[in-house]
Design a protein around this motif. Structure first.
Motif, short mmCIF file in Angstrom:
data_model
loop_
_atom_site.label_atom_id
_atom_site.label_comp_id
_atom_site.label_asym_id
_atom_site.label_seq_id
_atom_site.Cartn_x
_atom_site.Cartn_y
_atom_site.Cartn_z
N THR A 259 13.20 166.03 -4.69
CA THR A 259 13.61 164.63 -4.54
C THR A 259 12.45 163.80 -4.00
O THR A 259 11.41 164.34 -3.61
CB THR A 259 14.82 164.55 -3.58
N CYS A 260 12.62 162.50 -3.98
CA CYS A 260 11.52 161.60 -3.60
C CYS A 260 10.89 162.03 -2.27
O CYS A 260 11.57 162.50 -1.37
CB CYS A 260 12.02 160.16 -3.53
N CYS B 146 19.20 164.91 -5.64
CA CYS B 146 18.93 163.52 -5.99
C CYS B 146 20.03 162.62 -5.41
O CYS B 146 21.19 163.04 -5.27
CB CYS B 146 18.80 163.37 -7.50
N ASP B 147 19.67 161.40 -5.13
CA ASP B 147 20.42 160.48 -4.26
C ASP B 147 21.94 160.63 -4.23
O ASP B 147 22.53 160.80 -3.18
CB ASP B 147 20.13 159.04 -4.67
N ALA C 233 17.79 160.22 -0.92
CA ALA C 233 18.03 161.66 -1.05
C ALA C 233 17.76 162.37 0.27
O ALA C 233 18.57 163.17 0.74
CB ALA C 233 17.15 162.23 -2.16
N HIS D 143 20.72 161.50 -11.90
CA HIS D 143 19.34 161.16 -11.50
C HIS D 143 19.18 159.65 -11.47
O HIS D 143 19.78 158.93 -12.28
CB HIS D 143 18.32 161.77 -12.47
N GLU D 144 18.36 159.20 -10.56
CA GLU D 144 18.24 157.75 -10.34
C GLU D 144 17.71 156.98 -11.54
O GLU D 144 18.11 155.85 -11.77
CB GLU D 144 17.33 157.50 -9.13
N CYS E 272 14.61 165.75 -10.59
CA CYS E 272 14.65 166.15 -9.17
C CYS E 272 15.26 167.53 -9.00
O CYS E 272 15.06 168.16 -7.96
CB CYS E 272 15.44 165.12 -8.36
#
Ligand code: FES
Length: 568
Positions: A198-199, A126-127, A205, A89-90, A58
């Motif tokens: 990111t997503c 990222c989250d 995120a 990172h997730e 990300c």
């Protein structure tokens, strides 16, 4: 040699060995080894918390973003010095990224405090990275500005527009149900994430990016800019410029992140139907400044905050790039204006009122961001539940759930751990019907798994094959912001801390009432007392290092899962 009044910039925090001039001389000698001139070293110093890592896809574009920040700092007369911190990172951290958020927050806090910088740019995306950085910066107490990495662009798979990771789950559910085969799921895998960032949906995120902007900790209008968009580079450059002005100011995070700003951030979280993880992270950020995100207050705000953003997993059409083009967080803030505390200070030195006045009349795409007078839902996307099964609260994302399941009393089918879940959920002999409530125990913060995003319990395969797409699922775990379903999370106290969730047995009756904000275990107290007496001790044997620190000091979800000793 410089006098004490000059101890800003590179002379901050000199080591004291009894000879101050010697410390200055030594520090400069090493700095000059990097090629800096005396003039450069006399400028305001802007540290840049740089979280590029090959383990973090990300943040793949962060080197280019860093150059843009440095350009801004230099143009404004500062000296930019990036420094590495932990990056999370997730999908590449075991047991899960949440376990390391507090470690990243500690790393960020201590490096901001220990190193000679006047202000800091926090580069996150990222989250867990944005909350970790805001927590650390809030505690470090130097002027700080958040630069968001930005979301991915969407991609195509056959006729479908796809993006991580709501679509990841949709395709995987089809694969589990036998609707698509192995070759197809492998083809999908290569299409879900095709740019850095990111997503692509309103996951954790993007929710945390929105919260950072709503708190006032980013430049206006920057939270939702896609990672690969040229505006993202311009935002980075402008953030660098702003950081130099901050370096000459005393605008520290505690002057921006106030209780009123936390309420504003909750409003935005609710209006976005944002990630449930946002509740935990915002509570943790607030806790660093002696503030609270009270779950009863969340419900009060939820009752009066409309859902405005039709971004997946809310709705089935739009992604973050659409949200940005539609007007972004500014458009949401303007719709919420009558509900917000407009006197809150922002990182630009303007109040929220001044910011919104300057944006009056800006373009909004109403397909994506609704007017408050015609919202998607009249009430907020998240709701806190309380009752005998969750005395200290639990969270349901009702905007991503099935309304027909909101009022339900049903039989519990219990899994005692993630291992138990994995072993039995697809067993054809599993005694379960679509009318049951699935319960997962021992997946909270103090469990061995450290509160993973396991609350999205899979629908048992035999029910999936019957076409069942949603069931009530309850746990002390978290859920990805990209997930959806009638899923009750963050049950507190958790099972591993001896909460009532640990006492549920298969066959018990459980009652969910979203209308009444209740979650109850319908078992009499005498029976519960018997079960409580037989609970195995959860003594942590043989733990060491960070694992031990985490298990012994992590707080429950309503307190943001921070460490006790890091709160103010
Ligand atoms: Fe990084 Fe989703 S995996 S934001």
């Amino acid at each position: 040699m410089a006098d004490k009044d000059n101890e800003r910039g590179f002379l901050r925090g000199l080591q004291t060995y009894g000879d101050r001039d010697f410390s200055i001389y030594m520090r400069r000698a090493f700095a000059k080894s990097m090629g800096y001139s005396g003039e450069e070293l006399a400028r305001p110093i802007v540290g840049i918390a740089f979280t590029h890592s090959k383990f973090n896809p990300c943040h793949r574009h962060f080197p280019e973003l860093l150059e843009a920040v440095k350009r801004g700092v230099t143009a404004a007369g500062g000296l930019a010095l990036e420094f590495p911190t932990i990056s999370l990172h997730e999908s590449t951290l075991a047991p899960n990224s949440m376990k390391f958020r507090n470690l990243m927050a500690m790393d960020t806090e201590e490096m901001i405090r220990a190193q000679p910088m006047d202000a800091v740019v926090l580069m996150g995306g990222c989250d867990k990275t944005v909350p970790a950085q805001l927590m650390g910066a809030a505690s470090a107490g130097k002027p700080a500005i958040q630069l968001i990495g930005g979301p991915q662009m969407t991609s195509r798979y056959k006729d479908d527009r796809v993006g991580a990771c709501t679509d990841c789950r949709k395709f995987w559910t089809e694969f589990r149900a036998g609707e698509i085969g192995k070759a197809e799921i492998e083809a999908v895998e290569g299409r879900l994430v095709t740019t850095s960032g990111t997503c692509a949906v309103m996951g954790t995120a993007s929710t945390m990016a929105a919260i950072a902007e709503a708190l006032g900790m980013t430049l206006p209008g920057t939270a939702a800019i896609p990672a690969v968009h040229a505006d993202r580079l311009r935002a980075a450059q402008a953030t660098g410029v702003r950081a130099v002005l901050l370096a000459r100011s005393d605008l520290t995070p505690d002057k921006i992140i106030t209780q009123a700003a936390v309420d504003n951030a909750v409003r935005v979280l609710l209006a976005l139907g944002g990630s449930t993880n946002g509740v935990i992270h915002l509570a943790a950020i607030a806790g660093r400044l002696g503030l609270k995100l009270d779950l009863q207050r969340l419900n009060e705000l939820s009752d009066t905050t409309p859902v405005l953003a039709a971004v997946k997993p809310v709705g089935n059409e739009f992604y973050m790039e659409d949200f940005f083009a539609a007007g972004g967080i500014g458009a949401v803030l303007r719709e919420l204006r009558p509900l917000l505390n407009l006197d809150c200070m922002t990182i630009t030195g303007e109040t929220l009122r001044e910011r919104l006045a300057a944006e009056e009349g800006a373009y909004v795409d109403r397909r994506v961001i609704k007017a408050a007078s015609a919202p998607l839902e009249p009430q907020g996307g998240l709701v806190a539940l309380f009752g005998s099964l969750a005395p200290n609260g639990a969270i349901l994302k009702r905007s991503a759930a099935t309304p027909a399941l909101f009022e339900k009393t049903a039989r519990a089918v219990v899994f005692s751990s993630l291992d138990d879940l994995g072993a039995r959920i697809d067993d054809p002999q599993l005694d379960v019907t679509a009318d049951d409530i699935l319960i997962l125990q021992n997946a909270g913060p103090r469990s061995a798994h450290g509160m993973p995003e396991a609350g999205f319990l899979p629908i048992p395969k035999k029910l999936l094959e019957q076409g069942i797409k949603d069931m009530v699922r309850i746990s002390d775990a978290r859920m990805s912001g990209t997930a959806y379903g009638t899923i009750v999370l963050h049950v507190a106290p958790e099972a591993a801390a001896g909460g009532p969730l640990a006492l549920v047995r298969t066959g018990d009756k459980v009652r969910l009432s979203v209308q009444e904000r209740r979650l109850d275990l319908l078992v009499d107290e005498a029976e519960l007392a018997k079960r409580r007496a037989t609970l195995a001790s959860n003594a942590d044997v043989g733990l060491r290092g960070y694992d031990k620190l985490f298990r012994e000091t992590v707080m429950q979800a309503p307190d943001g899962c921070d460490f006790e000793f890091l709160r103010r």
